[in-house]
Design an enzyme around this catalytic site. Sequence first.
Site, PDB file in Angstrom:
ATOM      1  N   LYS A   1     -23.927  -9.715  -9.639  1.00  0.00           N
ATOM      2  CA  LYS A   1     -24.831  -8.694  -9.088  1.00  0.00           C
ATOM      3  C   LYS A   1     -25.537  -9.236  -7.838  1.00  0.00           C
ATOM      4  O   LYS A   1     -25.564  -8.604  -6.812  1.00  0.00           O
ATOM      5  CB  LYS A   1     -25.841  -8.289 -10.164  1.00  0.00           C
ATOM      6  CG  LYS A   1     -26.804  -7.219  -9.739  1.00  0.00           C
ATOM      7  CD  LYS A   1     -27.691  -6.772 -10.894  1.00  0.00           C
ATOM      8  CE  LYS A   1     -28.803  -5.887 -10.385  1.00  0.00           C
ATOM      9  NZ  LYS A   1     -29.688  -5.407 -11.439  1.00  0.00           N
TER      10      LYS A   1
ATOM     11  N   GLU B   1     -24.076 -20.818 -11.203  1.00  0.00           N
ATOM     12  CA  GLU B   1     -22.811 -21.074 -11.907  1.00  0.00           C
ATOM     13  C   GLU B   1     -21.658 -20.341 -11.233  1.00  0.00           C
ATOM     14  O   GLU B   1     -20.595 -20.906 -10.980  1.00  0.00           O
ATOM     15  CB  GLU B   1     -22.900 -20.608 -13.372  1.00  0.00           C
ATOM     16  CG  GLU B   1     -23.863 -21.391 -14.238  1.00  0.00           C
ATOM     17  CD  GLU B   1     -25.279 -20.833 -14.229  1.00  0.00           C
ATOM     18  OE1 GLU B   1     -25.670 -20.155 -13.244  1.00  0.00           O
ATOM     19  OE2 GLU B   1     -26.011 -21.093 -15.202  1.00  0.00           O
TER      20      GLU B   1
ATOM     21  N   GLY C   1     -27.776  -6.300 -15.249  1.00  0.00           N
ATOM     22  CA  GLY C   1     -26.594  -7.126 -15.487  1.00  0.00           C
ATOM     23  C   GLY C   1     -25.987  -6.881 -16.866  1.00  0.00           C
ATOM     24  O   GLY C   1     -24.773  -6.711 -17.007  1.00  0.00           O
ATOM     25  N   ARG C   2     -26.826  -6.840 -17.891  1.00  0.00           N
ATOM     26  CA  ARG C   2     -26.307  -6.684 -19.262  1.00  0.00           C
ATOM     27  C   ARG C   2     -25.936  -5.245 -19.589  1.00  0.00           C
ATOM     28  O   ARG C   2     -25.506  -4.952 -20.705  1.00  0.00           O
ATOM     29  CB  ARG C   2     -27.321  -7.243 -20.261  1.00  0.00           C
ATOM     30  CG  ARG C   2     -28.716  -6.652 -20.144  1.00  0.00           C
ATOM     31  CD  ARG C   2     -29.735  -7.491 -20.882  1.00  0.00           C
ATOM     32  NE  ARG C   2     -31.104  -7.030 -20.697  1.00  0.00           N
ATOM     33  CZ  ARG C   2     -31.892  -7.403 -19.695  1.00  0.00           C
ATOM     34  NH1 ARG C   2     -31.434  -8.218 -18.760  1.00  0.00           N
ATOM     35  NH2 ARG C   2     -33.137  -6.957 -19.608  1.00  0.00           N
TER      36      ARG C   2
ATOM     37  N   GLU D   1     -31.806 -10.504 -24.317  1.00  0.00           N
ATOM     38  CA  GLU D   1     -32.348 -10.552 -22.954  1.00  0.00           C
ATOM     39  C   GLU D   1     -33.196  -9.299 -22.715  1.00  0.00           C
ATOM     40  O   GLU D   1     -34.112  -9.312 -21.900  1.00  0.00           O
ATOM     41  CB  GLU D   1     -31.217 -10.663 -21.916  1.00  0.00           C
ATOM     42  CG  GLU D   1     -31.697 -11.219 -20.589  1.00  0.00           C
ATOM     43  CD  GLU D   1     -30.575 -11.588 -19.638  1.00  0.00           C
ATOM     44  OE1 GLU D   1     -30.500 -12.754 -19.217  1.00  0.00           O
ATOM     45  OE2 GLU D   1     -29.760 -10.709 -19.301  1.00  0.00           O
TER      46      GLU D   1
ATOM     47  N   HIS E   1     -16.520 -16.606 -45.517  1.00  0.00           N
ATOM     48  CA  HIS E   1     -16.213 -17.954 -46.002  1.00  0.00           C
ATOM     49  C   HIS E   1     -17.042 -19.023 -45.304  1.00  0.00           C
ATOM     50  O   HIS E   1     -16.705 -20.201 -45.360  1.00  0.00           O
ATOM     51  CB  HIS E   1     -14.717 -18.217 -45.847  1.00  0.00           C
ATOM     52  CG  HIS E   1     -13.896 -17.268 -46.677  1.00  0.00           C
ATOM     53  ND1 HIS E   1     -13.581 -17.522 -47.989  1.00  0.00           N
ATOM     54  CD2 HIS E   1     -13.424 -16.040 -46.387  1.00  0.00           C
ATOM     55  CE1 HIS E   1     -12.896 -16.485 -48.466  1.00  0.00           C
ATOM     56  NE2 HIS E   1     -12.798 -15.574 -47.523  1.00  0.00           N
TER      57      HIS E   1
ATOM     58  N   LYS F   1     -34.051 -22.073 -14.227  1.00  0.00           N
ATOM     59  CA  LYS F   1     -33.216 -22.058 -13.019  1.00  0.00           C
ATOM     60  C   LYS F   1     -33.882 -22.858 -11.896  1.00  0.00           C
ATOM     61  O   LYS F   1     -33.245 -23.655 -11.217  1.00  0.00           O
ATOM     62  CB  LYS F   1     -33.027 -20.621 -12.512  1.00  0.00           C
ATOM     63  CG  LYS F   1     -32.077 -19.769 -13.307  1.00  0.00           C
ATOM     64  CD  LYS F   1     -31.856 -18.452 -12.556  1.00  0.00           C
ATOM     65  CE  LYS F   1     -31.161 -17.431 -13.419  1.00  0.00           C
ATOM     66  NZ  LYS F   1     -31.110 -16.101 -12.808  1.00  0.00           N
TER      67      LYS F   1
HETATM   68  O1  F6P Z   1     -29.866 -15.398 -15.639  1.00  0.00           O
HETATM   69  C1  F6P Z   1     -29.751 -14.179 -16.252  1.00  0.00           C
HETATM   70  C2  F6P Z   1     -28.969 -13.205 -15.419  1.00  0.00           C
HETATM   71  O2  F6P Z   1     -29.752 -12.737 -14.372  1.00  0.00           O
HETATM   72  C3  F6P Z   1     -28.455 -12.057 -16.263  1.00  0.00           C
HETATM   73  O3  F6P Z   1     -29.378 -11.065 -16.445  1.00  0.00           O
HETATM   74  C4  F6P Z   1     -27.255 -11.641 -15.500  1.00  0.00           C
HETATM   75  O4  F6P Z   1     -26.386 -10.852 -16.268  1.00  0.00           O
HETATM   76  C5  F6P Z   1     -26.682 -12.993 -15.138  1.00  0.00           C
HETATM   77  O5  F6P Z   1     -27.809 -13.801 -14.869  1.00  0.00           O
HETATM   78  C6  F6P Z   1     -25.727 -13.011 -13.976  1.00  0.00           C
HETATM   79  O6  F6P Z   1     -26.299 -12.548 -12.809  1.00  0.00           O
HETATM   80  P1  F6P Z   1     -25.420 -12.144 -11.562  1.00  0.00           P
HETATM   81  O7  F6P Z   1     -24.546 -11.005 -11.940  1.00  0.00           O
HETATM   82  O8  F6P Z   1     -26.396 -11.773 -10.484  1.00  0.00           O
HETATM   83  O9  F6P Z   1     -24.595 -13.342 -11.159  1.00  0.00           O
END
Ligand code: F6P
Length: 544
Positions: free
Chosen positions: A210, A216, A272-273, A358, A389, A509
């Site tokens: 987004k 990452e 995002g979620r 979240e 199990h 972060k």
């Molecule tokens: O760190 C949490 C978050 O902001 C989530 O809400 C989101 O889904 C994820 O990181 C990834 O964010 P992006 O789509 O901006 O890379």
Amino acid sequence: MTTKLAPLSERPSWKALQAHHDTIQATTLKQLFADDPARGERLTAEAAGIFLDYSKNRVTDETLGLLTKLAEESGLAERINAMFTGEKINITENRAVLHVALRAPKSESIVVDGEDVVPPVHAVLDKMAGFADRVRSGDWKGHTGKRIRNVVNIGIGGSDLGPVMAYEALKHYTQRDLTFRFVSNVDGTDFAEAVQDLNADETLFLVASKTFTTLETMTNAHSARDWSLAGLGGDEKAVAKHFVAISTNAKEVAKFGIDTANMFEFWDWVGGRYSMDSAIGLSTMVAIGSDNFRAMLDGFHEMDVHFRTTPFEKNLPVLMGLLTVWYTDFFDAQTVAILPYEQYLKRFPAYLQQLTMESNGKHITLDGEHVTTQTGPIYWGEPGTNGQHSFYQLIHQGTRLIPCDFIGFYKTLNPLGRHHDILMANVFAQAEALAFGKTAEQVKAEGTADWLVPHRVFEGNRPSNVLLADHLTPKVLGSLIALYEHAVFTQGTIWSIDSFDQWGVELGKVLAQKIIGELEGTDGAASTHDTSTTNLINRYKKNK
Ligand code: F6P
């Protein structure tokens, strides 16, 4: 604008629920079923292809009446309306919350800041469909002229969990001559293993973010770019054929070197979620085709309409949301177990963890006050029957109350001898055992030695929902996800929290950025931390 509400614990229905809880606490499900021979048929509801049996919950008609009253007193109807009409209900980020617009039919209109957002949603869907068709047909060629065989989605959180869950859930419908991989973790192993058997000239990367700034994802995207160019002779022009972006941030996409013509857009009003049905679902669409993707959107939309228009006492997301509040706040339940009896839904619990935790892992109300009750429970789970199990022991005989959602289907996509009947027998058996247990008398009657009897007693009275649908289709998956999205919204509304921000992820972060500099030596020796952190950093630096 929504009107200011009384604090939760001062709402009349809340107080009534507290008093009512005292009276119902000792009532058993066994008793409730004995008192009402129709209970098992009566406490059910159905919508958008999903049947909900909520009869095995520790509730009476009075409980349900008070819970729906609580929803009314908490302004749920107004909040639903505010969400669907594009009000900026995500107050801490001053944003509308419009994932429902992502599945709105073309004929609808939802206006945000003077713009109808439905036409751009459909324009992006059409662009995605055109792209997906080209990749699926082999028309989209890589830099060397070969067709694309591998699609690698790079993203994390909502830009990964939805796509990977949907890919697994809908694998039955995927084009099997395409390979799909999902890279999320900044641990280099994730990327290395994802591409180790792939050829760069047949591999397309979908960089899903987004913000297009997530550490990452950007780290993985840069490594993917290096890997791709190394395999394609280093020609920068190759990027255009092997990378597309999915983002709200055109500037950062261009900075990365992806032509914005190869960018699929979405908007800041999609959390995002809540984004797997936006362009973030591009990998899903490539995998299952645009018709199936649109069928999934229809499933979402059907549940949206149900949520918006159905009286609370027959409204699936409202009922499920309220039941979670009931157990979290009145029975001190700390978790909810999600137990899909469908192998294709193996990533569904992980997906729901972000959606639920979240969203509702918050302790400050919309008025800026500290909450006075518990909020978001911990969601967890595994597909059945595997969990039986391992951890079900604790659900049956442990000391904690763990409400469970069982999810099953009348039909399997892979008929194989007796498998499906055996699988479903386990759903019904587990829910029955949890609710009704087994008494000491029953255990004794089986000839069990006296000393062993207490160990073999099942107290029962452990609540569960059972969700059933015909078979797992894209449409049913859409309805199922929307059901949980709106149940989360219902909970957040009762707790008066902002279910759509996620400030709690920020501090880590920021600290990580600082520590990266220290680990890489560009920021000197670690010294400004507590002694534990400093010691750990220095030890790592010495030994790495
Ligand atoms: O760190 C949490 C978050 O902001 C989530 O809400 C989101 O889904 C994820 O990181 C990834 O964010 P992006 O789509 O901006 O890379």
